[in-house]
Design a protein around this motif. Structure first.
Motif, PDB file in Angstrom:
ATOM      1  N   TYR A 141      51.885  -2.577 215.528  1.00 37.44           N
ATOM      2  CA  TYR A 141      52.117  -2.552 214.115  1.00 37.44           C
ATOM      3  C   TYR A 141      50.956  -2.147 213.210  1.00 37.44           C
ATOM      4  CZ  TYR A 141      56.698  -4.136 215.141  1.00 37.44           C
ATOM      5  OH  TYR A 141      58.101  -4.336 215.752  1.00 37.44           O
ATOM      6  N   GLY A 142      49.847  -2.438 213.729  1.00 36.62           N
ATOM      7  CA  GLY A 142      48.603  -1.887 212.985  1.00 36.62           C
ATOM      8  C   GLY A 142      48.432  -0.386 213.074  1.00 36.62           C
ATOM      9  N   ALA A 143      48.800   0.172 214.222  1.00 41.73           N
ATOM     10  CA  ALA A 143      48.756   1.632 214.454  1.00 41.73           C
ATOM     11  C   ALA A 143      49.697   2.151 213.575  1.00 41.73           C
ATOM     12  CB  ALA A 143      48.937   2.004 215.820  1.00 41.73           C
ATOM     13  N   ILE A 144      50.726   1.594 213.698  1.00 42.80           N
ATOM     14  CA  ILE A 144      52.101   2.150 212.731  1.00 42.80           C
ATOM     15  C   ILE A 144      51.859   2.299 211.341  1.00 42.80           C
ATOM     16  CG2 ILE A 144      54.506   1.795 212.301  1.00 42.80           C
ATOM     17  CD1 ILE A 144      54.599   3.131 214.894  1.00 42.80           C
ATOM     18  N   SER A 145      51.153   1.244 210.963  1.00 46.07           N
ATOM     19  CA  SER A 145      50.913   1.100 209.495  1.00 46.07           C
ATOM     20  C   SER A 145      49.757   2.155 209.026  1.00 46.07           C
ATOM     21  CB  SER A 145      50.634  -0.223 208.991  1.00 46.07           C
ATOM     22  OG  SER A 145      49.365  -0.432 209.308  1.00 46.07           O
ATOM     23  N   PRO A 186      56.070  -7.524 231.558  1.00 46.92           N
ATOM     24  CA  PRO A 186      55.322  -6.865 231.048  1.00 46.92           C
ATOM     25  C   PRO A 186      55.433  -5.434 231.496  1.00 46.92           C
ATOM     26  CG  PRO A 186      54.027  -8.827 231.637  1.00 46.92           C
ATOM     27  CD  PRO A 186      55.540  -8.943 232.000  1.00 46.92           C
ATOM     28  N   GLN A 187      54.835  -4.490 230.934  1.00 45.36           N
ATOM     29  CA  GLN A 187      55.282  -2.998 231.555  1.00 45.36           C
ATOM     30  C   GLN A 187      54.204  -1.893 230.804  1.00 45.36           C
ATOM     31  OE1 GLN A 187      59.216  -1.477 230.681  1.00 45.36           O
ATOM     32  NE2 GLN A 187      58.593   0.477 231.588  1.00 45.36           N
ATOM     33  N   LYS A 188      53.108  -1.717 231.465  1.00 50.84           N
ATOM     34  CA  LYS A 188      51.829  -1.200 230.841  1.00 50.84           C
ATOM     35  C   LYS A 188      52.356   0.437 230.559  1.00 50.84           C
ATOM     36  CE  LYS A 188      47.826  -3.051 232.794  1.00 50.84           C
ATOM     37  NZ  LYS A 188      47.653  -3.940 231.514  1.00 50.84           N
ATOM     38  N   CYS A 189      52.175   0.779 229.202  1.00 52.76           N
ATOM     39  CA  CYS A 189      52.357   1.975 228.809  1.00 52.76           C
ATOM     40  C   CYS A 189      51.333   2.602 227.734  1.00 52.76           C
ATOM     41  CB  CYS A 189      53.826   2.143 227.929  1.00 52.76           C
ATOM     42  SG  CYS A 189      53.794   1.195 226.521  1.00 52.76           S
ATOM     43  N   LYS A 190      51.490   3.972 227.518  1.00 56.66           N
ATOM     44  CA  LYS A 190      50.785   4.477 226.517  1.00 56.66           C
ATOM     45  C   LYS A 190      51.380   5.269 225.590  1.00 56.66           C
ATOM     46  CE  LYS A 190      46.095   7.151 227.104  1.00 56.66           C
ATOM     47  NZ  LYS A 190      45.479   7.884 227.850  1.00 56.66           N
ATOM     48  N   ILE A 191      51.050   4.987 224.484  1.00 55.89           N
ATOM     49  CA  ILE A 191      51.848   5.756 223.243  1.00 55.89           C
ATOM     50  C   ILE A 191      50.988   6.535 222.332  1.00 55.89           C
ATOM     51  CG2 ILE A 191      53.713   3.942 223.493  1.00 55.89           C
ATOM     52  CD1 ILE A 191      52.631   3.205 220.511  1.00 55.89           C
ATOM     53  N   GLN A 192      51.846   7.380 221.560  1.00 57.92           N
ATOM     54  CA  GLN A 192      50.976   7.906 220.479  1.00 57.92           C
ATOM     55  C   GLN A 192      51.838   7.966 219.098  1.00 57.92           C
ATOM     56  OE1 GLN A 192      50.421  12.262 220.927  1.00 57.92           O
ATOM     57  NE2 GLN A 192      48.414  11.906 221.596  1.00 57.92           N
ATOM     58  N   THR A 193      51.494   7.435 218.094  1.00 61.33           N
ATOM     59  CA  THR A 193      51.716   7.060 216.654  1.00 61.33           C
ATOM     60  C   THR A 193      51.793   8.780 216.016  1.00 61.33           C
ATOM     61  OG1 THR A 193      50.040   6.467 215.548  1.00 61.33           O
ATOM     62  CG2 THR A 193      51.342   4.859 216.557  1.00 61.33           C
ATOM     63  N   PHE A 194      53.015   8.963 215.397  1.00 62.07           N
ATOM     64  CA  PHE A 194      53.061  10.289 214.828  1.00 62.07           C
ATOM     65  C   PHE A 194      54.015   9.943 213.469  1.00 62.07           C
ATOM     66  CE2 PHE A 194      57.023  12.078 215.982  1.00 62.07           C
ATOM     67  CZ  PHE A 194      57.360  11.050 217.019  1.00 62.07           C
ATOM     68  N   MET A 195      53.923  11.257 212.663  1.00 59.85           N
ATOM     69  CA  MET A 195      54.836  11.073 211.438  1.00 59.85           C
ATOM     70  C   MET A 195      56.017  12.012 211.771  1.00 59.85           C
ATOM     71  SD  MET A 195      53.662   9.151 209.178  1.00 59.85           S
ATOM     72  CE  MET A 195      54.869   9.685 207.599  1.00 59.85           C
ATOM     73  N   ASN A 196      57.222  11.241 211.503  1.00 59.78           N
ATOM     74  CA  ASN A 196      58.315  11.937 211.765  1.00 59.78           C
ATOM     75  C   ASN A 196      59.395  11.760 210.667  1.00 59.78           C
ATOM     76  OD1 ASN A 196      60.652  12.783 213.321  1.00 59.78           O
ATOM     77  ND2 ASN A 196      61.083  11.118 214.389  1.00 59.78           N
ATOM     78  N   ASN A 197      59.583  12.781 209.931  1.00 62.66           N
ATOM     79  CA  ASN A 197      60.430  12.874 208.634  1.00 62.66           C
ATOM     80  C   ASN A 197      60.153  12.034 207.718  1.00 62.66           C
ATOM     81  OD1 ASN A 197      62.256  15.048 209.464  1.00 62.66           O
ATOM     82  ND2 ASN A 197      63.825  13.601 210.757  1.00 62.66           N
ATOM     83  N   GLY A 198      58.921  11.953 207.564  1.00 68.19           N
ATOM     84  CA  GLY A 198      58.361  11.107 206.621  1.00 68.19           C
ATOM     85  C   GLY A 198      57.916   9.699 207.007  1.00 68.19           C
ATOM     86  N   SER A 199      58.363   9.364 208.201  1.00 67.57           N
ATOM     87  CA  SER A 199      58.016   7.990 208.454  1.00 67.57           C
ATOM     88  C   SER A 199      57.319   7.888 209.872  1.00 67.57           C
ATOM     89  CB  SER A 199      59.098   6.643 208.557  1.00 67.57           C
ATOM     90  OG  SER A 199      60.210   7.376 209.013  1.00 67.57           O
ATOM     91  N   ALA A 200      56.533   6.725 210.004  1.00 70.05           N
ATOM     92  CA  ALA A 200      55.875   6.825 211.305  1.00 70.05           C
ATOM     93  C   ALA A 200      56.593   6.534 212.401  1.00 70.05           C
ATOM     94  CB  ALA A 200      54.645   5.675 211.363  1.00 70.05           C
ATOM     95  N   ASP A 201      56.436   6.988 213.415  1.00 69.06           N
ATOM     96  CA  ASP A 201      57.188   6.529 214.811  1.00 69.06           C
ATOM     97  C   ASP A 201      56.173   6.814 216.119  1.00 69.06           C
ATOM     98  OD1 ASP A 201      59.276   6.717 216.526  1.00 69.06           O
ATOM     99  OD2 ASP A 201      60.448   8.568 215.694  1.00 69.06           O
ATOM    100  N   PHE A 202      56.802   6.763 217.186  1.00 64.30           N
ATOM    101  CA  PHE A 202      55.640   6.728 218.334  1.00 64.30           C
ATOM    102  C   PHE A 202      56.704   7.551 219.526  1.00 64.30           C
ATOM    103  CE2 PHE A 202      57.681   3.682 221.414  1.00 64.30           C
ATOM    104  CZ  PHE A 202      58.572   3.116 220.530  1.00 64.30           C
ATOM    105  N   ARG A 203      55.603   7.879 220.291  1.00 62.89           N
ATOM    106  CA  ARG A 203      56.129   8.663 221.638  1.00 62.89           C
ATOM    107  C   ARG A 203      55.171   8.136 222.850  1.00 62.89           C
ATOM    108  NH1 ARG A 203      54.897  13.925 218.776  1.00 62.89           N
ATOM    109  NH2 ARG A 203      52.722  13.734 218.640  1.00 62.89           N
TER     110      ARG A 203
END
Ligand code: SF4
Length: 553
Positions: A492-496, A533-550
């Motif tokens: 949530y820190g990264a999203i904000s 638990p299920q390890k993963c790697k994500i990237q946050t980014f802006m999507n139509n004006g709000s933060a999202d991740f992939r």
């Protein structure tokens, strides 16, 4: 040579909230005064504590202001200075005025601090209590005409001003007296007055009427904000939504004319309904709502009737509709004990505010509370900022505890942007928010006291949050939850941060981010027991004006 009139003030910072609106309103009124036509030239000069050359100590600050004002009138010995005074700058402006008077200039003071007790400040030739748009130009005309030039009155004069009809006033934005682009935003007056009578507020003694600025002016100002692409606007109307019809009409206008500008409103939760909440969601905005205390008896003592059920219902609607809002609390209110103050903090946090601002009560001169303070057993500073030091129920140690709790809340919860996960962390730890803040302060006093709340600081705050949480979960033999809690806080820190800056961040997590982003994360115990638990790697980014991740490899 026309008399030079300079409207001036000292700002805490150069920001839209601190913008010199009061001084600009007076300057604009002088500029358009028929009586003063051809008699004077008016300008606006705002000093700022953050200016590069602005002296740090108060004495030099006053001298600096006086010197700069003299320089500004470039040798014109017939100058009049109008000071806009607030609780925190009046001391510095008073000394500057004293120096100017010694040199033969005329000094007029107004603003909230002067309005509160106009006969207290003797350094100025004249003090004007109340709204000055009619009184100050008339006073200046009198000074110029009667004396055939400017002479210094030997006696101080106190003037109680008459409130103007708002449709007779010119807008300082529209006539170019103040440029919102210079402050990266605007303070926007929609109304003056308040229908309520909170005893600690300047409005408590005024008439219980609300005067509205005309729609034509409001529309023209909106068009100006649109042309100048003003990024943010702080709406000056203490109870924006009391008149729902007008509130909805304005929100629709805002949405159509300045859809990209961020608005800040002050609102009453009791008057929020579904239709209004939905209108708020159509523009980028945040509401700030005064709770002040969650104790009905305390609120009654300061004339602030509170309908708890309606309040909770209004806040519930805001949460359901996804409107961002913050809450205000006050410590030092009469009738409040430390225990009930803590209950107020816990209640406020349970309503999921985006931010919780906690203030020390000030007993402002001129308010009803100041008249009743002795009877209520309030001991307070006799000089600005007039903070309450102790009450019948709160010792000075309690007040200090409350101050520290407020500092921890500001750092951990507000600057730490903890709203999404704070409740779930407290729940699994079985700890009340108020206790949590007190514990955090004990091991993090320095960061809480130094909190600058600037955006760049969030990574450091997150580190302090994680260190503290690890310690707390370890101490309570709950180590098993640490990996999950760490994921939630970091996710949530990264999203904000991406929401704020638009910057992409890459994160490695122990749990699947889809689950972290879901409602499952609101119950940490349940999540831990049911999600593998299920390890993963994500990237946050802006999507139509709000933060999202992939997900990324
Ligand atoms: S505190 Fe707000 S609601 Fe209360 S009287 Fe003052 S302006 Fe009105």
């Amino acid at each position: 040579m026309a008399v030079q009139v300079v409207c001036t003030t000292l700002l805490i910072e150069k920001s839209p909230q601190a913008l010199p609106l009061g001084a600009a309103c007076i300057a604009t009124a002088i500029k358009h005064s028929q009586e003063l036509r051809g008699l004077c030239e008016v300008s606006l000069t705002a000093f700022c504590l953050e200016d590069k050359d602005f002296p740090k100590d108060k004495k030099s600050a006053s001298e600096y202001i006086a010197d700069k004002l003299i320089e500004k009138t470039s040798g014109c010995d017939k100058a009049i200075f109008c000071f806009s005074c607030f609780v925190w700058n009046v001391g510095i402006l008073e000394v500057a005025a004293k120096k100017l008077r010694e040199k033969g200039f005329v000094c007029i003071a107004g603003g909230p601090e002067i309005t509160a007790h106009p006969d207290f400040y003797k350094a100025f030739n004249y003090t004007v209590s109340g709204e000055g748009e009619i009184t100050v130009p008339a006073l200046i005309a009198k000074i110029i005409k009667e004396k055939d030039g400017v002479e210094v009155e030997k006696t101080d004069k106190v003037i109680i001003s008459k409130s103007p009809e708002l449709d007779s006033l010119y807008s300082p934005y529209l006539d170019g007296m103040i440029n919102p682009s210079e402050y990266e935003g605007a303070l926007w007056e929609l109304a003056r007055g308040c229908p309520f009578k909170c005893a600690y507020c300047y409005e408590s003694k005024g008439e219980k009427t609300v005067r509205l600025f005309p729609m034509e002016r409001i529309k023209a100002e909106l068009d100006l904000f649109a042309r100048k692409k003003v990024p943010q606007v702080f709406v000056l109307d203490p109870t924006y939504n009391v008149n729902k019809k007008r509130a909805v009409e304005l929100l629709r206008l805002i949405a159509s004319r300045t859809p990209d500008t961020f608005y800040y409103f002050e609102a009453r939760a009791e008057f929020i309904d579904r239709e209004l909440a939905r209108e708020f969601t159509r523009i980028p905005c945040a509401l700030q709502i005064g709770l002040q205390s969650a104790n009905e008896e305390v609120l009654k003592l300061v004339n602030r009737p509170w309908d708890k059920k309606k309040f909770i219902r209004g806040i519930g609607i805001l949460n359901e509709e996804g409107v961002t809002f913050g809450l205000d609390l006050i410590y030092g209110l009469p009738g409040e004990s430390f225990g009930s103050f803590r209950e107020g903090v816990d209640f406020a946090v349970s309503l999921l505010p985006n931010n919780l601002e906690i203030f020390n009560l000030s007993v402002l001169p001129g308010t009803e509370l100041a008249d009743r303070a002795d009877g209520l057993g309030l001991e307070y500073e006799k000089e600005p900022p007039y903070h309450v030091l102790k009450t019948k129920l709160l010792t000075s140690e309690d007040m200090e505890r409350a101050r520290k709790l407020a500092a921890a809340c500001s750092y951990f919860y507000n600057s730490g942007r903890a709203v999404t996960w704070f409740g779930s962390v407290c729940k699994v730890l079985k700890i009340k928010p108020s206790k949590f803040f007190e514990l955090f302060y004990q091991t993090n006093s320095k960061v809480c006291e130094d909190n600058c709340s600037c955006e760049c600081n969030h990574i450091e705050i997150e580190k302090a949050q994680l260190d503290f949480l690890k310690g707390l979960f370890t101490e309570r033999n709950m180590v098993k939850y640490i990996r999950l809690v760490e994921d939630i806080v970091r996710f949530y820190g990264a999203i904000s941060r991406t929401t704020d800056t638009g910057r992409v961040e890459t994160l490695s997590l122990n749990y699947n981010a889809e689950y972290l982003a879901s409602d499952y994360a609101s119950d940490i115990r349940w999540f831990y027991e049911n999600v593998k638990p299920q390890k993963c790697k994500i990237q946050t980014f802006m999507n139509n004006g709000s933060a999202d991740f992939r997900f990324v490899k």
